[in-house]
Design a protein around this motif. Structure first.
Motif, PDB file in Angstrom:
ATOM      1  N   PHE A 147      -5.950 -40.012   1.635  1.00  0.00           N
ATOM      2  CA  PHE A 147      -6.630 -41.267   1.962  1.00  0.00           C
ATOM      3  C   PHE A 147      -5.835 -42.127   2.942  1.00  0.00           C
ATOM      4  CE2 PHE A 147      -7.647 -40.038  -2.438  1.00  0.00           C
ATOM      5  CZ  PHE A 147      -8.992 -39.746  -2.271  1.00  0.00           C
ATOM      6  N   GLY A 148      -4.818 -41.549   3.561  1.00  0.00           N
ATOM      7  CA  GLY A 148      -4.047 -42.290   4.554  1.00  0.00           C
ATOM      8  C   GLY A 148      -2.981 -43.193   3.977  1.00  0.00           C
ATOM      9  N   PHE A 149      -2.602 -42.977   2.717  1.00  0.00           N
ATOM     10  CA  PHE A 149      -1.576 -43.808   2.090  1.00  0.00           C
ATOM     11  C   PHE A 149      -0.168 -43.260   2.326  1.00  0.00           C
ATOM     12  CE2 PHE A 149      -5.026 -44.754  -1.281  1.00  0.00           C
ATOM     13  CZ  PHE A 149      -5.618 -45.677  -0.430  1.00  0.00           C
ATOM     14  N   GLY A 150      -0.050 -42.169   3.048  1.00  0.00           N
ATOM     15  CA  GLY A 150       1.263 -41.592   3.327  1.00  0.00           C
ATOM     16  C   GLY A 150       1.705 -40.629   2.236  1.00  0.00           C
ATOM     17  N   PRO A 151       2.958 -40.163   2.319  1.00  0.00           N
ATOM     18  CA  PRO A 151       3.473 -39.224   1.302  1.00  0.00           C
ATOM     19  C   PRO A 151       3.480 -39.857  -0.085  1.00  0.00           C
ATOM     20  CG  PRO A 151       4.923 -39.319   3.219  1.00  0.00           C
ATOM     21  CD  PRO A 151       3.943 -40.435   3.372  1.00  0.00           C
ATOM     22  N   TYR A 152       3.310 -39.013  -1.099  1.00  0.00           N
ATOM     23  CA  TYR A 152       3.398 -39.514  -2.458  1.00  0.00           C
ATOM     24  C   TYR A 152       4.819 -39.989  -2.736  1.00  0.00           C
ATOM     25  CZ  TYR A 152      -1.154 -37.398  -3.410  1.00  0.00           C
ATOM     26  OH  TYR A 152      -2.479 -37.082  -3.385  1.00  0.00           O
ATOM     27  N   PRO A 153       4.988 -41.076  -3.469  1.00  0.00           N
ATOM     28  CA  PRO A 153       6.341 -41.579  -3.771  1.00  0.00           C
ATOM     29  C   PRO A 153       7.134 -40.556  -4.583  1.00  0.00           C
ATOM     30  CG  PRO A 153       4.657 -43.211  -4.324  1.00  0.00           C
ATOM     31  CD  PRO A 153       3.935 -41.940  -4.039  1.00  0.00           C
ATOM     32  N   ASP A 210       5.677 -27.925  22.964  1.00  0.00           N
ATOM     33  CA  ASP A 210       6.120 -29.219  22.442  1.00  0.00           C
ATOM     34  C   ASP A 210       6.272 -29.194  20.930  1.00  0.00           C
ATOM     35  OD1 ASP A 210       6.109 -30.169  24.989  1.00  0.00           O
ATOM     36  OD2 ASP A 210       4.093 -31.037  24.872  1.00  0.00           O
ATOM     37  N   GLY A 211       5.412 -28.458  20.222  1.00  0.00           N
ATOM     38  CA  GLY A 211       5.460 -28.453  18.772  1.00  0.00           C
ATOM     39  C   GLY A 211       6.362 -27.390  18.186  1.00  0.00           C
ATOM     40  N   PHE A 212       7.215 -26.761  19.035  1.00  0.00           N
ATOM     41  CA  PHE A 212       8.055 -25.667  18.541  1.00  0.00           C
ATOM     42  C   PHE A 212       9.126 -26.205  17.605  1.00  0.00           C
ATOM     43  CE2 PHE A 212      11.905 -23.102  18.857  1.00  0.00           C
ATOM     44  CZ  PHE A 212      11.403 -21.864  18.489  1.00  0.00           C
ATOM     45  N   VAL A 213       9.255 -25.563  16.456  1.00  0.00           N
ATOM     46  CA  VAL A 213      10.277 -25.920  15.472  1.00  0.00           C
ATOM     47  C   VAL A 213      10.970 -24.647  15.037  1.00  0.00           C
ATOM     48  CG1 VAL A 213      10.743 -26.982  13.241  1.00  0.00           C
ATOM     49  CG2 VAL A 213       8.899 -27.866  14.673  1.00  0.00           C
ATOM     50  N   SER A 214      12.286 -24.616  15.132  1.00  0.00           N
ATOM     51  CA  SER A 214      13.028 -23.436  14.736  1.00  0.00           C
ATOM     52  C   SER A 214      12.971 -23.267  13.231  1.00  0.00           C
ATOM     53  CB  SER A 214      14.488 -23.545  15.201  1.00  0.00           C
ATOM     54  OG  SER A 214      15.119 -24.631  14.572  1.00  0.00           O
ATOM     55  N   GLU A 215      13.312 -22.049  12.760  1.00  0.00           N
ATOM     56  CA  GLU A 215      13.259 -21.773  11.332  1.00  0.00           C
ATOM     57  C   GLU A 215      14.224 -22.654  10.560  1.00  0.00           C
ATOM     58  OE1 GLU A 215      12.076 -17.039  11.617  1.00  0.00           O
ATOM     59  OE2 GLU A 215      13.947 -17.675  10.677  1.00  0.00           O
ATOM     60  N   GLU A 216      15.356 -23.031  11.191  1.00  0.00           N
ATOM     61  CA  GLU A 216      16.321 -23.881  10.501  1.00  0.00           C
ATOM     62  C   GLU A 216      15.768 -25.278  10.266  1.00  0.00           C
ATOM     63  OE1 GLU A 216      18.269 -20.508  12.315  1.00  0.00           O
ATOM     64  OE2 GLU A 216      16.947 -22.043  13.099  1.00  0.00           O
ATOM     65  N   GLU A 217      14.793 -25.705  11.134  1.00  0.00           N
ATOM     66  CA  GLU A 217      14.276 -27.057  11.017  1.00  0.00           C
ATOM     67  C   GLU A 217      13.073 -27.147  10.083  1.00  0.00           C
ATOM     68  OE1 GLU A 217      13.453 -27.966  15.046  1.00  0.00           O
ATOM     69  OE2 GLU A 217      15.471 -28.637  15.482  1.00  0.00           O
ATOM     70  N   ILE A 218      12.583 -25.999   9.610  1.00  0.00           N
ATOM     71  CA  ILE A 218      11.436 -26.012   8.719  1.00  0.00           C
ATOM     72  C   ILE A 218      11.879 -26.509   7.347  1.00  0.00           C
ATOM     73  CG2 ILE A 218       9.695 -24.609   7.559  1.00  0.00           C
ATOM     74  CD1 ILE A 218       9.707 -22.773   9.946  1.00  0.00           C
ATOM     75  N   THR A 219      11.248 -27.539   6.876  1.00  0.00           N
ATOM     76  CA  THR A 219      11.595 -28.107   5.580  1.00  0.00           C
ATOM     77  C   THR A 219      10.411 -27.974   4.637  1.00  0.00           C
ATOM     78  OG1 THR A 219      10.881 -30.294   6.324  1.00  0.00           O
ATOM     79  CG2 THR A 219      13.213 -29.751   6.584  1.00  0.00           C
ATOM     80  N   GLU A 220      10.681 -28.198   3.394  1.00  0.00           N
ATOM     81  CA  GLU A 220       9.638 -28.087   2.392  1.00  0.00           C
ATOM     82  C   GLU A 220       8.572 -29.154   2.614  1.00  0.00           C
ATOM     83  OE1 GLU A 220       9.228 -28.136  -2.487  1.00  0.00           O
ATOM     84  OE2 GLU A 220      11.158 -28.436  -1.498  1.00  0.00           O
ATOM     85  N   ASP A 221       7.301 -28.764   2.508  1.00  0.00           N
ATOM     86  CA  ASP A 221       6.201 -29.689   2.719  1.00  0.00           C
ATOM     87  C   ASP A 221       6.196 -30.746   1.619  1.00  0.00           C
ATOM     88  OD1 ASP A 221       5.399 -28.329   4.928  1.00  0.00           O
ATOM     89  OD2 ASP A 221       3.966 -27.059   3.867  1.00  0.00           O
ATOM     90  N   VAL A 222       5.953 -31.985   2.048  1.00  0.00           N
ATOM     91  CA  VAL A 222       5.870 -33.098   1.117  1.00  0.00           C
ATOM     92  C   VAL A 222       4.401 -33.444   0.926  1.00  0.00           C
ATOM     93  CG1 VAL A 222       6.498 -35.500   0.715  1.00  0.00           C
ATOM     94  CG2 VAL A 222       8.105 -33.965   1.861  1.00  0.00           C
ATOM     95  N   PRO A 223       3.896 -33.516  -0.324  1.00  0.00           N
ATOM     96  CA  PRO A 223       2.484 -33.853  -0.550  1.00  0.00           C
ATOM     97  C   PRO A 223       2.157 -35.214   0.054  1.00  0.00           C
ATOM     98  CG  PRO A 223       3.509 -33.038  -2.571  1.00  0.00           C
ATOM     99  CD  PRO A 223       4.613 -33.233  -1.591  1.00  0.00           C
ATOM    100  N   VAL A 224       1.021 -35.266   0.729  1.00  0.00           N
ATOM    101  CA  VAL A 224       0.605 -36.486   1.416  1.00  0.00           C
ATOM    102  C   VAL A 224      -0.769 -36.898   0.903  1.00  0.00           C
ATOM    103  CG1 VAL A 224       0.076 -37.523   3.664  1.00  0.00           C
ATOM    104  CG2 VAL A 224       1.924 -35.857   3.463  1.00  0.00           C
ATOM    105  N   SER A 225      -0.971 -38.193   0.796  1.00  0.00           N
ATOM    106  CA  SER A 225      -2.242 -38.715   0.319  1.00  0.00           C
ATOM    107  C   SER A 225      -3.364 -38.346   1.283  1.00  0.00           C
ATOM    108  CB  SER A 225      -2.164 -40.238   0.184  1.00  0.00           C
ATOM    109  OG  SER A 225      -3.459 -40.790   0.003  1.00  0.00           O
TER     110      SER A 225
END
Length: 262
Positions: free
Chosen positions: A127-133, A110-125
């Motif tokens: 503390f549960g506030f979501g991705p940094y703006p 279920d969690g399989f992601v192809s190499e084309e779908e891999i994107t750059e990681d976005v920093p996430v809070s």
């Protein structure tokens, strides 16, 4: 006596007829199953044969001797580079190809992601506030969130992240807090520190004559201007030209302002 013999013969005859029917039915069923199986195997071979022909053609093409030879004395086994299919071959139907692809997808995790779908990681809070703006290109502090990584998941890091998110949202709304101090706590109370704004918590004491005096037990203000206000605050007075808030009043609720869940 003859009646007994006839009765016995009849029973034997009925038994023979039943035996013949059972054996004949079994043979007929076996013949039908064998015929159906042969038909399915033949159909499968017809579908697979084009794939084998293509593989054989590619193999023959890959194994052609490419060494330097005298072309006048060599017979070329293939007149053209195209592989000709036999007339009795048939391609796999589109529906069956779709079924094969669906079956392959079913076996993927279920969690399989192809190499084309891999994107750059976005920093996430943390503390549960979501991705940094996203930092606007014209924002004067492009590394505003970098310091948070050094503080880990402490209460100080949580309070500081809320403050920095508030500053960034004000900027997006066209309000610059450059030169304005920002103070706050982990509960989301953010205080904007302007030169003419002071936040104070009053304390009281009684002197020897029994007179109660008020003085500033805790203050928040601009560090460049707060010292000149201390004499007034020590007497429990509001400095002239200063907006005074009695703590905890005067704060901005960062959670409501940013639309975050506590």
């Amino acid at each position: 006596m003859f009646r007994d013999i006839l009765s016995g013969s009849r029973a034997i005859f009925i038994g023979l007829v039943f035996f013949v029917l059972v054996v004949g039915g079994s043979l007929l069923y076996s013949w039908q199953v064998h015929r159906t199986t042969d038909a399915e195997v033949a159909a499968t071979q017809r579908k697979v044969q084009p794939l084998k022909n293509n593989k054989a053609a590619r193999t023959a093409q890959d194994t052609v001797d490419t060494s330097t030879v005298d072309f006048e004395h060599v017979e070329t086994p293939l007149e053209t580079g195209d592989t000709q299919m036999s007339d009795d071959t048939e391609a796999l139907p589109v529906d069956e190809i779709s079924e094969v692809l669906d079956m392959a997808d079913a076996f993927l995790p279920d969690g399989f992601v192809s190499e084309e779908e891999i994107t750059e990681d976005v920093p996430v809070s943390p503390f549960g506030f979501g991705p940094y703006p996203e930092i606007p290109a014209d924002f004067p502090e492009p590394d505003i969130f970098d310091i948070l990584a050094e503080l880990g998941t402490s209460d100080a890091a949580k309070a500081l992240e809320l403050q920095k998110r508030v500053i960034l949202k004000f900027w997006e709304q066209g309000v610059s807090l450059e030169g304005v101090g920002v103070s706050g706590d982990v509960d989301g109370k953010v205080y904007l520190i302007y030169p003419d704004v002071v936040y104070v918590k009053w304390d009281y004491y009684t002197d020897e004559e029994g007179v109660t005096h008020k003085y500033a037990g805790l203050t928040r203000g601009h560090p460049d201007y707060l010292p000149q206000y201390e004499s007034y605050l020590d007497r429990g007075e509001t400095p002239p030209g200063v907006i005074l808030y009695e703590l905890p009043d005067g704060y901005l609720d960062a959670y409501d302002f940013l639309g975050l869940t506590r």
